[in-house]
Scaffold this motif. Structure first.
Motif, PDB file in Angstrom:
ATOM      1  N   HIS A   1       0.863  -1.181   0.000  1.00 54.18           N
ATOM      2  CA  HIS A   1       0.000   0.000   0.000  1.00 54.18           C
ATOM      3  C   HIS A   1       0.899   1.230   0.000  1.00 54.18           C
ATOM      4  O   HIS A   1       2.121   1.121   0.123  1.00 54.18           O
ATOM      5  CB  HIS A   1      -0.961   0.008   1.199  1.00 54.18           C
ATOM      6  N   TYR A   2       0.291   2.397  -0.139  1.00 49.40           N
ATOM      7  CA  TYR A   2       1.041   3.652  -0.109  1.00 49.40           C
ATOM      8  C   TYR A   2       0.580   4.478   1.093  1.00 49.40           C
ATOM      9  O   TYR A   2      -0.607   4.496   1.440  1.00 49.40           O
ATOM     10  CB  TYR A   2       0.821   4.452  -1.395  1.00 49.40           C
ATOM     11  N   SER A   3       1.541   5.142   1.703  1.00 46.36           N
ATOM     12  CA  SER A   3       1.218   6.096   2.764  1.00 46.36           C
ATOM     13  C   SER A   3       1.508   7.505   2.249  1.00 46.36           C
ATOM     14  O   SER A   3       2.475   7.720   1.517  1.00 46.36           O
ATOM     15  CB  SER A   3       2.036   5.806   4.024  1.00 46.36           C
ATOM     16  N   TYR A   4       0.653   8.451   2.639  1.00 44.77           N
ATOM     17  CA  TYR A   4       0.807   9.826   2.160  1.00 44.77           C
ATOM     18  C   TYR A   4       0.084  10.765   3.121  1.00 44.77           C
ATOM     19  O   TYR A   4      -1.013  10.486   3.588  1.00 44.77           O
ATOM     20  CB  TYR A   4       0.209   9.981   0.753  1.00 44.77           C
ATOM     21  N   SER A   5       0.700  11.851   3.469  1.00 46.73           N
ATOM     22  CA  SER A   5       0.086  12.922   4.266  1.00 46.73           C
ATOM     23  C   SER A   5      -0.672  12.383   5.478  1.00 46.73           C
ATOM     24  O   SER A   5      -1.784  12.822   5.791  1.00 46.73           O
ATOM     25  CB  SER A   5      -0.867  13.755   3.391  1.00 46.73           C
ATOM     26  N   GLY A   6      -0.100  11.391   6.161  1.00 47.26           N
ATOM     27  CA  GLY A   6      -0.749  10.815   7.328  1.00 47.26           C
ATOM     28  C   GLY A   6      -1.857   9.837   7.005  1.00 47.26           C
ATOM     29  O   GLY A   6      -2.518   9.326   7.914  1.00 47.26           O
ATOM     30  N   GLU A   7      -2.094   9.570   5.739  1.00 47.86           N
ATOM     31  CA  GLU A   7      -3.124   8.622   5.309  1.00 47.86           C
ATOM     32  C   GLU A   7      -2.460   7.449   4.597  1.00 47.86           C
ATOM     33  O   GLU A   7      -1.249   7.437   4.372  1.00 47.86           O
ATOM     34  CB  GLU A   7      -4.121   9.309   4.362  1.00 47.86           C
ATOM     35  N   LYS A   8      -3.272   6.463   4.243  1.00 49.82           N
ATOM     36  CA  LYS A   8      -2.749   5.352   3.457  1.00 49.82           C
ATOM     37  C   LYS A   8      -3.821   4.846   2.502  1.00 49.82           C
ATOM     38  O   LYS A   8      -5.029   4.988   2.750  1.00 49.82           O
ATOM     39  CB  LYS A   8      -2.251   4.219   4.352  1.00 49.82           C
TER      40      LYS A   8
END
Length: 299
Positions: A136-143
Motif C-alpha cells: 500500500h502507499y502512505s501519504y500525508s498521514g493517510e494510506k
C-alpha cells in the motif's frame, strides 16, 4: 605252553559284548576314556578360558591406554579440523535464495479532481522466482487500500494504486511493502522458462496515435493503439498498464482490461485520460498477467 589259570586284564574291553546293538565296544572305550580323564579335560578348559581372558583383558588395557595417551588427542585435532572445514550453509542458501526486487521511485499523478494515482515500477531480477507483492502507499498521514501484483521472472511490472480519493494533494507518497511471497519455478516442471514465457507473452503494440480535442478551455488527448495477441494462447481477461510517455518520462498510467483476448486476435483501443496531458510521444504496454496460473488461459 602255559598251564593253569590265565590272569585277566581289568582294562581289557575285548570281552565286552553288546547284546543290545546300541552301545558298541568302541563307544564304550571312548566313554571310559572321557570318564577317566574328566579332571584333565576340566583343567584344560579352565586353562584355555584363563588364557583367553588374560589375552582379551591385556589387549583391552593396551587399547584404552593407547587411546588416552595418543588417539584421544588425534581425535580432538580431527574434530577441530572438521569444524573449520565445515561448509557455510548460510552462504549456500544465499546463493539459491531469491534476489531482492528492484524498485524505482514512486510517482504520483493527478488522474481526476480529488483523485491521484500512485505508481512504482518494480523489476524481478530472478530467473526462477515468481514474486507476489502485497503493498500500500502512505501519504500525508493517510494510506491507500492494500493491493497486490505479480512480478514475473526477469520482467518488470507496476505497483499501482489508481484513482485514490484524497482531501488535498499529497505532497509525497511512500511505498509500503507488506509482504512478498516467493514461488520457485522448478526445473522439472518448466525446463526452459525463457521459452515458456516468450511463447505466452506475445503482445504486439501497433497503430499508436494521439488525437487532441478541445473540451472547454482544456485540450484533452485521445490515445489510440492496437494490441495483437500473437501467441497460441487465449486469455480470459488479461490486464495491462498503459504508460503514457513524454520522451523518457512518465506522464500518466492507465489501466486496460481486455475481455476474452483470443489467440492471434488484434484489438483496437481508445483511451481518454480525464486530465489534460500534452506532448505525449509514445506509450509502453506492460502486461499484468500471471502466466504461471493455468486459470489465466482459456481452454
Amino acid at each position: 605252553m602255559a598251564f593253569g589259570k590265565q590272569k585277566t586284564d581289568e582294562n581289557s574291553f575285548s570281552g565286552y559284548k553288546d547284546v543290545s546293538g546300541e552301545f558298541s565296544n568302541k563307544m564304550f572305550q571312548r566313554a571310559y576314556w572321557i570318564v577317566t580323564h574328566k579332571i584333565f579335560l576340566r583343567n584344560l578348559l579352565i586353562s584355555a578360558l584363563v588364557f583367553w581372558c588374560v589375552i582379551s583383558l591385556g589387549y583391552s588395557i593396551f587399547v584404552w591406554v593407547k587411546y588416552f595417551t595418543v588417539d584421544y588427542f588425534e581425535d580432538e585435532a580431527m574434530r577441530a579440523q572438521q569444524t573449520i572445514d565445515l561448509p557455510d550453509y548460510t552462504r549456500i542458501q544465499a546463493m539459491y535464495a531469491a534476489k531482492k526486487l528492484k524498485f524505482s521511485g514512486t510517482n504520483i499523478f493527478k488522474s481526476a479532481e480529488d483523485s491521484y494515482d500512485f505508481v512504482t515500477t518494480v523489476q524481478n531480477p530472478n530467473t526462477r522466482f515468481l514474486a507476489t507483492v502485497t503493498y500500500h502507499y502512505s501519504y500525508s498521514g493517510e494510506k491507500t487500500a492494500t493491493a497486490s501484483a505479480v512480478i514475473l521472472p526477469k520482467k518488470e511490472n507496476m505497483l499501482a494504486v489508481l484513482g485514490q480519493k484524497v482531501d488535498r494533494a499529497p505532497s509525497r507518497g511512500r511505498l509500503v511493502i507488506e509482504h512478498i511471497n516467493w514461488q520457485r519455478i522448478r526445473n522439472h516442471a518448466i525446463p526452459d522458462i525463457e521459452k515458456h514465457m516468450e511463447a505466452r507473452l506475445q503482445f504486439l503494440v501497433d497503430d499508436f496515435d494521439v488525437v487532441y480535442t478541445r473540451a472547454g478551455s482544456e485540450t484533452v488527448p485521445t490515445v489510440e493503439f492496437s494490441i495483437t495477441n500473437a501467441s497460441y494462447y487465449s486469455f480470459w481477461e488479461p490486464q495491462f498498464y498503459i504508460e503514457l510517455l513524454k520522451g523518457n518520462n512518465t506522464a500518466a498510467v492507465l489501466p486496460l482490461f481486455v475481455n476474452k483476448f483470443m489467440s492471434e486476435e488484434t484489438r483496437t483501443f481508445e483511451l481518454h485520460p480525464i486530465m489534460p496531458i500534452k506532448n505525449i510521444t509514445n506509450i509502453r504496454v506492460l502486461p499484468n498477467v500471471n502466466i504461471f496460473d493455468t486459470t489465466t488461459f482459456m481452454e
